[in-house]
Design an enzyme around this catalytic site. Sequence first.
Site, PDB file in Angstrom:
ATOM      1  N   GLN A   1      -4.644  -1.658   9.580  1.00  0.00           N
ATOM      2  CA  GLN A   1      -4.494  -2.803   9.084  1.00  0.00           C
ATOM      3  C   GLN A   1      -5.163  -3.770  10.003  1.00  0.00           C
ATOM      4  O   GLN A   1      -4.825  -3.837  11.280  1.00  0.00           O
ATOM      5  CB  GLN A   1      -3.016  -3.049   8.802  1.00  0.00           C
ATOM      6  CG  GLN A   1      -2.620  -4.280   8.168  1.00  0.00           C
ATOM      7  CD  GLN A   1      -3.535  -4.454   6.550  1.00  0.00           C
ATOM      8  OE1 GLN A   1      -3.204  -3.558   5.844  1.00  0.00           O
ATOM      9  NE2 GLN A   1      -4.081  -5.254   6.231  1.00  0.00           N
TER      10      GLN A   1
ATOM     11  N   ASP B   1     -10.919   2.652   3.833  1.00  0.00           N
ATOM     12  CA  ASP B   1     -11.420   1.378   3.744  1.00  0.00           C
ATOM     13  C   ASP B   1     -12.943   1.272   3.491  1.00  0.00           C
ATOM     14  O   ASP B   1     -13.103   0.227   3.229  1.00  0.00           O
ATOM     15  CB  ASP B   1     -10.841   0.751   5.182  1.00  0.00           C
ATOM     16  CG  ASP B   1      -9.809  -0.189   4.768  1.00  0.00           C
ATOM     17  OD1 ASP B   1      -9.219  -0.656   3.737  1.00  0.00           O
ATOM     18  OD2 ASP B   1      -9.025  -0.712   5.790  1.00  0.00           O
TER      19      ASP B   1
ATOM     20  N   LYS C   1       0.736  -1.134  -0.057  1.00  0.00           N
ATOM     21  CA  LYS C   1       0.119  -0.049  -0.030  1.00  0.00           C
ATOM     22  C   LYS C   1       0.976   1.323  -0.175  1.00  0.00           C
ATOM     23  O   LYS C   1       0.706   2.159  -0.728  1.00  0.00           O
ATOM     24  CB  LYS C   1      -1.004  -0.096   1.182  1.00  0.00           C
ATOM     25  CG  LYS C   1      -2.058  -0.939   1.076  1.00  0.00           C
ATOM     26  CD  LYS C   1      -2.624  -1.211   2.285  1.00  0.00           C
ATOM     27  CE  LYS C   1      -3.774  -2.460   2.168  1.00  0.00           C
ATOM     28  NZ  LYS C   1      -4.630  -2.925   3.323  1.00  0.00           N
TER      29      LYS C   1
END
Length: 286
Positions: free
Chosen positions: A98, A121, A54
């Site tokens: 995460q 997200d 990422k």
Amino acid sequence: MSAHILDGKAIAADLRKTIQAEVKTLTAAGQRPPGLAVILVGDNPASQVYVRNKQKACEEVGFLSELIRLEADTPQQALLTLIDTLNQREEIDGILVQLPLPDQIDEETVIERILPTKDVDGFHPYNVGRLVLRMPLLRPCTPKGVMTMLDHTGMELAGKDAVIIGQSNIVGRPMALELLMARCTITVCHSRTKNLTDKIRGADIVIAAVGRPEFVQGDWIQPGATVIDVGINRKDDGKLCGDVDFTAASEVAGWITPVPGGVGPMTIATLLENTLQAARLHNDKT
Ligand code: NAD
């Protein structure tokens, strides 16, 4: 093999190029580049790889990227306080924590602490609710990436029968909402579903998000169907494979995604897309 390959690697590369060009336009106009903060708690090996990918993708398109590593025994309150700080920081448009998190930390509490306009997200109940109501803002990356791939097939989605295998909050459920918004008729299957193979055999579009290597068999696929394989599994020989038996399914499907090189790269490119969108939301406000 009869199926067309839906090449996520190539589609994601195009998307990244477009985003990179938009960042150049923004910065040339005197605006700051979009900023993404990624928080990694602990040292889960898979999470470390995802986070590195990422970050690399962010740097490639010209985003500001900040990785914050916390010890595995970090108390929940310390993580919440960090999120509060990032919520306030002007140059940070997106915050990604995460997953999975260590046991002492409650994922829902953490997700809800992120400002919905920085929730790149798309997991915050506010963003999920907006998707339910057909007025999406920041959309979960994997299902949104799948929609971008389906768009590349040029097929009319309205009226298609779509079967989604898996009902998780990050893939199956939002995938169902995306396809419903595109006016497909959807069937969501899970571990308690009866007659799974019959349901799959009737589908124009099959989305596999089960987490079981090569679970979906070739003879479950309707000839000409579109098969999207979200699964990422490691076989005994160390090789990656999806949730679909690719060799057999590609003999009958019309379109199919490979693993690796299918949905995976799209998820990361869509995260960049969401961060750019979040930056626009913040710039519009100021
Ligand atoms: P999960 O474990 O949370 O959900 C799996 C789902 O499969 C559950 O809803 C379960 O009910 C269902 N299921 C299990 N056994 C079944 C059976 N026999 N029949 C029907 N349904 C069954 O997993 P997840 O987080 O949704 O991830 C699914 C897969 O997708 C995993 O392989 C994961 O690694 C992968 N994944 C890939 C990406 C990507 O970017 N490509 C992103 C997220 C997840």
